[in-house]
Design an enzyme around this catalytic site. Sequence first.
Site, PDB file in Angstrom:
ATOM      1  N   ARG A 117      55.644  19.775   7.276  1.00 27.87           N
ATOM      2  CA  ARG A 117      54.199  19.727   6.989  1.00 27.87           C
ATOM      3  C   ARG A 117      53.755  18.330   6.547  1.00 27.87           C
ATOM      4  O   ARG A 117      52.742  17.810   7.006  1.00 27.87           O
ATOM      5  CB  ARG A 117      53.844  20.744   5.898  1.00 27.87           C
ATOM      6  CG  ARG A 117      53.722  22.154   6.425  1.00 27.87           C
ATOM      7  CD  ARG A 117      53.689  23.135   5.295  1.00 27.87           C
ATOM      8  NE  ARG A 117      53.478  24.501   5.751  1.00 27.87           N
ATOM      9  CZ  ARG A 117      54.368  25.249   6.390  1.00 27.87           C
ATOM     10  NH1 ARG A 117      55.540  24.754   6.700  1.00 27.87           N
ATOM     11  NH2 ARG A 117      54.085  26.487   6.742  1.00 27.87           N
ATOM     12  N   ASP A 130      63.753  34.067   5.593  1.00 27.90           N
ATOM     13  CA  ASP A 130      64.856  33.279   6.172  1.00 27.90           C
ATOM     14  C   ASP A 130      66.190  33.552   5.483  1.00 27.90           C
ATOM     15  O   ASP A 130      67.233  33.094   5.947  1.00 27.90           O
ATOM     16  CB  ASP A 130      64.530  31.781   6.068  1.00 27.90           C
ATOM     17  CG  ASP A 130      63.399  31.394   7.008  1.00 27.90           C
ATOM     18  OD1 ASP A 130      63.114  32.156   7.950  1.00 27.90           O
ATOM     19  OD2 ASP A 130      62.786  30.336   6.789  1.00 27.90           O
ATOM     20  N   SER A 138      52.576  35.422   8.162  1.00 23.46           N
ATOM     21  CA  SER A 138      53.337  34.332   8.774  1.00 23.46           C
ATOM     22  C   SER A 138      52.732  33.000   8.351  1.00 23.46           C
ATOM     23  O   SER A 138      51.561  32.722   8.620  1.00 23.46           O
ATOM     24  CB  SER A 138      53.297  34.458  10.307  1.00 23.46           C
ATOM     25  OG  SER A 138      53.615  33.215  10.899  1.00 23.46           O
ATOM     26  N   GLN A 165      53.549  30.134   9.479  1.00 20.95           N
ATOM     27  CA  GLN A 165      53.339  29.257  10.639  1.00 20.95           C
ATOM     28  C   GLN A 165      51.985  29.546  11.274  1.00 20.95           C
ATOM     29  O   GLN A 165      51.224  28.628  11.610  1.00 20.95           O
ATOM     30  CB  GLN A 165      54.476  29.457  11.642  1.00 20.95           C
ATOM     31  CG  GLN A 165      55.821  28.990  11.089  1.00 20.95           C
ATOM     32  CD  GLN A 165      56.979  29.257  12.023  1.00 20.95           C
ATOM     33  OE1 GLN A 165      56.842  29.960  13.020  1.00 20.95           O
ATOM     34  NE2 GLN A 165      58.128  28.697  11.696  1.00 20.95           N
ATOM     35  N   ARG A 186      60.288  32.822  21.985  1.00 24.23           N
ATOM     36  CA  ARG A 186      59.620  33.355  20.791  1.00 24.23           C
ATOM     37  C   ARG A 186      58.107  33.522  21.025  1.00 24.23           C
ATOM     38  O   ARG A 186      57.508  32.769  21.783  1.00 24.23           O
ATOM     39  CB  ARG A 186      59.889  32.431  19.594  1.00 24.23           C
ATOM     40  CG  ARG A 186      61.384  32.359  19.287  1.00 24.23           C
ATOM     41  CD  ARG A 186      61.678  31.483  18.104  1.00 24.23           C
ATOM     42  NE  ARG A 186      61.115  32.001  16.877  1.00 24.23           N
ATOM     43  CZ  ARG A 186      61.157  31.354  15.719  1.00 24.23           C
ATOM     44  NH1 ARG A 186      61.731  30.163  15.647  1.00 24.23           N
ATOM     45  NH2 ARG A 186      60.640  31.884  14.642  1.00 24.23           N
ATOM     46  N   GLY A 202      60.288  26.186  15.589  1.00 23.48           N
ATOM     47  CA  GLY A 202      59.101  27.035  15.637  1.00 23.48           C
ATOM     48  C   GLY A 202      57.997  26.479  14.754  1.00 23.48           C
ATOM     49  O   GLY A 202      56.816  26.539  15.091  1.00 23.48           O
ATOM     50  N   ARG A 250      71.052  29.961  10.971  1.00 17.13           N
ATOM     51  CA  ARG A 250      71.226  30.751   9.741  1.00 17.13           C
ATOM     52  C   ARG A 250      72.283  31.840   9.923  1.00 17.13           C
ATOM     53  O   ARG A 250      72.951  32.229   8.966  1.00 17.13           O
ATOM     54  CB  ARG A 250      69.892  31.344   9.291  1.00 17.13           C
ATOM     55  CG  ARG A 250      68.879  30.255   8.920  1.00 17.13           C
ATOM     56  CD  ARG A 250      67.798  30.737   8.004  1.00 17.13           C
ATOM     57  NE  ARG A 250      66.636  29.862   8.079  1.00 17.13           N
ATOM     58  CZ  ARG A 250      66.527  28.685   7.470  1.00 17.13           C
ATOM     59  NH1 ARG A 250      67.518  28.231   6.736  1.00 17.13           N
ATOM     60  NH2 ARG A 250      65.429  27.952   7.610  1.00 17.13           N
TER      61      ARG A 250
HETATM   62  C1  S3P Z   1      58.111  28.765   8.135  1.00 12.01           C
HETATM   63  C2  S3P Z   1      57.677  30.058   8.077  1.00 12.01           C
HETATM   64  C3  S3P Z   1      58.518  31.223   8.377  1.00 12.01           C
HETATM   65  C4  S3P Z   1      59.988  30.860   8.389  1.00 12.01           C
HETATM   66  C5  S3P Z   1      60.265  29.570   9.101  1.00 12.01           C
HETATM   67  C6  S3P Z   1      59.508  28.427   8.459  1.00 12.01           C
HETATM   68  C7  S3P Z   1      57.160  27.671   7.840  1.00 12.01           C
HETATM   69  O1  S3P Z   1      58.164  31.728   9.630  1.00 12.01           O
HETATM   70  O2  S3P Z   1      60.741  31.912   8.990  1.00 12.01           O
HETATM   71  O3  S3P Z   1      61.656  29.271   9.068  1.00 12.01           O
HETATM   72  O4  S3P Z   1      57.592  26.535   7.594  1.00 12.01           O
HETATM   73  O5  S3P Z   1      55.962  27.951   7.854  1.00 12.01           O
HETATM   74  P1  S3P Z   1      56.902  32.707   9.822  1.00 12.01           P
HETATM   75  O6  S3P Z   1      55.774  32.039   9.181  1.00 12.01           O
HETATM   76  O7  S3P Z   1      56.686  32.855  11.272  1.00 12.01           O
HETATM   77  O8  S3P Z   1      57.318  33.990   9.184  1.00 12.01           O
END
Ligand code: S3P
Length: 455
Positions: free
Chosen positions: A54, A335, A188, A190, A145, A117, A408
Site C-alpha cells: 500500500r 492468512d 475483503s 483488497q 482468482r 493479488g 503459506r
Molecule cells: C490483503 C487482504 C487479504 C489477504 C491478502 C492481503 C491485503 O485478502 O488474504 O493476503 O493486503 O489487503 P482479501 O482482502 O481478499 O481477503
Amino acid sequence: MHRLSVESLSVAADDVCSDSDQAPARFSTVCILPAQTPLRGRIRLPGDKSVSIRRALLTLFSDDEAALDNFGSGEDCLTALYCLEQLGKTVERESNRVIIGGKFHRQQATLDCRNSGTAARLLMGILSGFEGEWILTGDSSLSSRPMERIAAPLREMGAIIKLSDGRLPAKILGGKLRSIRYESAVASAQLKSAVLLAGLGGGVEVQYREPFFSRTHTERLLELETDSKGWIQLDQNAEAPSSAALSGGISGDPSSATFWGVAAALIPDSELILEGVLTDPVRCGWIDVLQASGVDIRVENESQVCSESVGDVVCKSSSLTPIKISQEMIPRVIDEIPILSIAATQARGCSRMRRLAELRVKESDRLAQIEKHLSGMNATVEIGQDELSIAGPVELCGAVINPERDHRIAMAFAIAGLIAKGNTKIHQAECAAVSYQEFWKDLSELSPGSLQYEN
Ligand code: S3P
C-alpha cells in the site's frame, strides 16, 4: 530485480534426505527433520506485506520522494515496485530501504502482477481513476482468482474493465469516475482498498461498508472515518498521504510471525520473542486465537509506528485447548488459517472453524490443501464447503507435501514437519519467498539441524 523461479524437482517419498543445510543457488525441495531442540531467542520479521504494497502504490499519487524502511522482502512486495517502474516511477533499493521517486507519467502500460493479488486488485482500483489504458496480467495462480468482485463496483463508478472470464488478464480504461455508495457482500481488504483508491484518484466520493471489518491499512493511510454503522467515508476532495507520511519504518509482518508463534507453542520448552510485529487489532487475531486456546503468548513494548501499533510478541510452549474462530474473527486471521490448523492438530479436543469460503480462492484452494496434507500426515480432519474440523491431539507423521506453489501452505507444513515423527519433504519450497524470502534461513537458525536442501 531478483526473482526466484525454479521448477519443482520430483523426489520420491522415501528418498533419503541429503545432508546440506546451506541453501544452494537454486533449490526446490527441502527436507524437514523433527526439531531436536527447543526454539529459543529473538527474531525480527520483514516488513508487513499489506502495508509495504500500500505505501509503495500510494506513491503514485505524489511526485515527491518517499523512503520506506524495513520494506517487505517478499516477491509480492517486489512485484509492486516493479509495477511502479512500469508506470514511470523510479525505485532504488538498498538492503531493506526502498526509495521511490519520479513521476507516474505513463498513459499505457502492461503490468505483470505475478502472484500478487494485493498488487493486482489495488492497481485495478488506482488505475481506474487515471486516464489511460492499462493491462494487468498475473501468473497461473493469480490468473485463476476471482476479479469480477473488484471490477463490478469499479464499473459502477464508470471505469471500463474487461476481464477474461471474470479473471486476469484485465484491460482497464480509466478516467472519469462517479461517486459510489457500495455495500460489499464479502469482507475483503483488497476489494475495499480498490474502491477507495479509485475514488481517491478519480476525485469522487465513496461510501463503503463490508459485513465484517477486514484489515484497515488503507483507511489509516488515507485517514478516513468509519461511522457507527460501519460506513467508511472518502470525500471527493480527499487527499493522498504526503511522501513524508508514506516514508518511515514498516512493522514486522504478523502473518509471517504466526509461523514462529505456533512453532514455539508446539515445541516443548520453547520461548521466542518476535520483535517489532504489527499488532494492529485487525491483524493480531492470531494472538487472540492462540491466547483463547491456552497458549502463553503476550505482547510487550507496544508503541505506535506510522499510525499502526507495533510490539514484541513473546510466545512459549503450551498445551492447547481447541481452536475456535468466530465469523467476525475470520477476516482478522484469513492468512493464518493454514498455520492455525497445524496448531489445532495438537489441541486437546475438536477444533472447528466455519465461514472459510474465502480460503478456496486464495493463492490455491487452501481448504482442500489443508485437508489433503493434514490427512497425509495422519491428522483427523474433515472439511465441508466452507468449514474445517480437526480432532486432536495427534502425532503427525512426516509426509511429502506439494504445496501447489502456495507460499503459506509450504511454510505451514514445514512447521508441521518440525513436530512430526519422521521426515517431511516440501516440494516447490522456493515459493515461500512470495511473502517471506528469509523463511528457510530463519527456520535453519531457529531449529538447527531441521532443514536440509535438496537440489
Ligand atoms: C490483503 C487482504 C487479504 C489477504 C491478502 C492481503 C491485503 O485478502 O488474504 O493476503 O493486503 O489487503 P482479501 O482482502 O481478499 O481477503
